[in-house]
Design a protein around this motif. Structure first.
Motif, PDB file in Angstrom:
ATOM      1  N   CYS A 424       0.882  -1.159   0.000  1.00 33.43           N
ATOM      2  CA  CYS A 424       0.000   0.000   0.000  1.00 33.43           C
ATOM      3  C   CYS A 424       0.928   1.219   0.000  1.00 33.43           C
ATOM      4  CB  CYS A 424      -0.928   0.015   1.191  1.00 33.43           C
ATOM      5  SG  CYS A 424      -2.074   1.410   1.182  1.00 33.43           S
ATOM      6  N   LEU A 425       1.302   1.658  -1.190  1.00 34.82           N
ATOM      7  CA  LEU A 425       2.299   2.731  -1.284  1.00 34.82           C
ATOM      8  C   LEU A 425       1.774   4.052  -0.737  1.00 34.82           C
ATOM      9  CD1 LEU A 425       3.871   1.890  -4.768  1.00 34.82           C
ATOM     10  CD2 LEU A 425       4.572   1.128  -2.496  1.00 34.82           C
ATOM     11  N   SER A 426       0.461   4.235  -0.765  1.00 35.43           N
ATOM     12  CA  SER A 426      -0.114   5.458  -0.185  1.00 35.43           C
ATOM     13  C   SER A 426       0.168   5.511   1.311  1.00 35.43           C
ATOM     14  CB  SER A 426      -1.619   5.492  -0.426  1.00 35.43           C
ATOM     15  OG  SER A 426      -1.932   5.476  -1.792  1.00 35.43           O
ATOM     16  N   CYS A 427       0.240   4.347   1.961  1.00 34.11           N
ATOM     17  CA  CYS A 427       0.468   4.275   3.401  1.00 34.11           C
ATOM     18  C   CYS A 427       1.938   4.344   3.770  1.00 34.11           C
ATOM     19  CB  CYS A 427      -0.124   2.994   3.968  1.00 34.11           C
ATOM     20  SG  CYS A 427      -1.913   2.862   3.824  1.00 34.11           S
ATOM     21  N   SER A 428       2.822   4.298   2.767  1.00 39.99           N
ATOM     22  CA  SER A 428       4.236   4.168   3.084  1.00 39.99           C
ATOM     23  C   SER A 428       4.931   5.497   3.324  1.00 39.99           C
ATOM     24  CB  SER A 428       4.955   3.428   1.939  1.00 39.99           C
ATOM     25  OG  SER A 428       5.009   4.210   0.773  1.00 39.99           O
ATOM     26  N   VAL A 429       4.238   6.604   3.061  1.00 41.30           N
ATOM     27  CA  VAL A 429       4.833   7.912   3.261  1.00 41.30           C
ATOM     28  C   VAL A 429       4.311   8.535   4.543  1.00 41.30           C
ATOM     29  CG1 VAL A 429       5.197   8.287   0.805  1.00 41.30           C
ATOM     30  CG2 VAL A 429       3.048   9.006   1.809  1.00 41.30           C
ATOM     31  N   HIS A 430       5.102   9.391   5.158  1.00 41.48           N
ATOM     32  CA  HIS A 430       4.705  10.041   6.419  1.00 41.48           C
ATOM     33  C   HIS A 430       3.969  11.356   6.102  1.00 41.48           C
ATOM     34  CE1 HIS A 430       6.713   7.754   9.687  1.00 41.48           C
ATOM     35  NE2 HIS A 430       7.418   7.284   8.681  1.00 41.48           N
TER      36      HIS A 430
END
Length: 430
Positions: A424-430
């Motif tokens: 889930c790349l959307s979840c991987s950023v702060h």
């Protein structure tokens, strides 16, 4: 000099947006990069200054699939900070809520995102036309996950009944028994899913890094243990020490922070495969049999086997949820009430830890004496996985180049690997 550059822009059938860059020169892989191109989400900043009661509702918006996991993780962090202990009944309801997300996520990932790769399709739509019975049962399994989350959490996403110390609503005994019957009715299909994914041929590689999962003696825990294990290195740590044990670091090519174990410097995988490796013996009898029949036993180090591990977890989740629902239907099935327990607001700091469908999830919250959030940090499964995914992509590319595979074949297998991680790349950023 023969140079091949492979660029995969906006990889399909994953959550979020990411690119892959490969450069191969004279049979050597020179560049292998996983670029996360999502903008910063800033959820940690959003909750600072807010009353602690609001934080789970805000954090649940990080992900539409794992929203239940974010709520339960935040609640565990709040309760650790405030010194709140919940009843066994509340713990059981939280387990059901988290498992609802497992059913939602695994059914979607396996049949909509992953299966088309192995059945020769570019999307799920030809599969739906070719095998409507399979497609309909897969959707029914996801719908059951939605129903479970709605029944326990009040909504299929972004639950509202789970609060600090308990729940604001609970089902009747008849409703619990009905849910248990529905779980039992889907179990045969889940076993068929294990057989289906066992039949798919995948490249023989071993992950470059370690594996991280929640552990507890004799159990397959997802939301009621504070102990995490690096499986290959063989050591445990308390979740309160996660920032001392896990190092996040930036790279210029990606919006996501990468992660590695501080003690070993190793990247790692956290996912269904890590859980199965860590707690295989505690799977339900039917799930363990299905896994053994498919040859999925520890140590299993091929990251492509995460798909098979998710299918095994579907069997386990259905068995486990049916049992939980039947126990909850009994007046003395679990000790205590699910009504929120009394507590006092105080300054404190705590870490919440759960197993989200995609892997280990950590939330740290510092709360001031007025009950407002002073600091927050969120470490999602995909944020932890990106570095290991990139390392595994290099291993895979080197293997395929060595076998003389075509550019098209390398591109496809690399995409399959990315999807096997269920990122889930959307979840991987702060």
């Amino acid at each position: 000099m023969a140079v091949t550059a492979i660029s995969i822009d906006h990889i399909a059938r994953i959550e979020g947006h990411g690119n892959v860059r490969l450069v191969i020169e004279d049979g050597q892989v020179l560049t292998c990069q996983m670029e996360v191109v999502e903008p910063a989400r800033l959820f940690e900043s959003m909750v600072v200054g807010r009353p602690f009661e609001e934080v789970p509702y805000v954090a649940s918006r990080i992900c539409g699939i794992c929203s239940s996991s974010h709520v339960v993780t935040d609640l565990r962090a709040i309760e650790a900070a405030l010194g709140v202990s919940v009843t066994d009944r509340t713990a059981a309801l939280r387990e059901l809520l988290v498992y609802g997300s497992f059913l939602q996520n695994h059914a979607t990932h396996l049949f909509v995102f992953s299966a088309p790769d192995f059945l020769g399709h570019r999307s799920v739509f030809p599969l739906a036309d070719e095998n409507p019975a399979l497609f309909d049962r897969a959707l029914a399994l996801k719908a059951l996950g939605n129903e479970l989350c709605t029944a326990v959490g009040g909504r299929s996403v972004h639950p509202i009944t789970a609060v600090t110390g308990g729940f604001t609503h609970e089902l009747t005994a008849a409703e619990y028994r009905s849910l248990a019957d529905k779980m039992d009715a889907m179990a045969d299909f889940a076993v068929e899913a294990v057989d289906l994914f066992d039949g798919f041929e995948v490249p023989a590689i071993e992950t470059a890094g370690d594996m991280l999962a929640m552990v507890a003696p004799g159990r397959y825990p997802v939301c009621d243990s504070d102990t995490a294990r690096f499986v290959r290195a063989g050591y445990d740590f308390d979740c309160s020490q996660v920032e001392a044990e896990v190092e996040e670091y930036p790279v210029g090519r990606s919006a996501a922070f990468l992660a590695r174990a501080r003690r070993t410097g190793s990247p790692y995988l956290t996912a269904a495969l890590a859980r199965v490796n860590a707690s295989w013996g505690a799977l339900s009898q039917r799930a363990r049999y299905a896994a053994a029949k498919a040859g999925l036993r520890p140590p299993e180090l091929n990251p492509f086997m995460n798909n098979l591990a998710q299918a095994v977890e579907l069997v386990d989740v259905l068995d486990r949820c049916a049992g939980l629902c039947r126990r909850l239907a009994e007046p003395d099935g679990f000790e205590g009430s699910s009504e929120p327990v009394a507590f006092e607001v105080r300054a404190g700091e705590g870490v919440g830890f759960t197993e989200a469908p995609r892997g280990a999830l950590f939330h740290r919250l510092a709360i001031d004496a007025d009950g407002r959030v002073a600091r927050a940090n969120i470490l999602t499964p995909t944020a932890q996985n990106v570095a290991n995914l990139e390392a595994d992509m290099r291993l895979l590319a080197e293997k395929l180049v060595g076998e003389g595979r075509s550019e098209a074949a390398i591109r496809l297998e690399v995409e399959k690997l990315v999807r096997a991680y269920d990122p889930c790349l959307s979840c991987s950023v702060h």
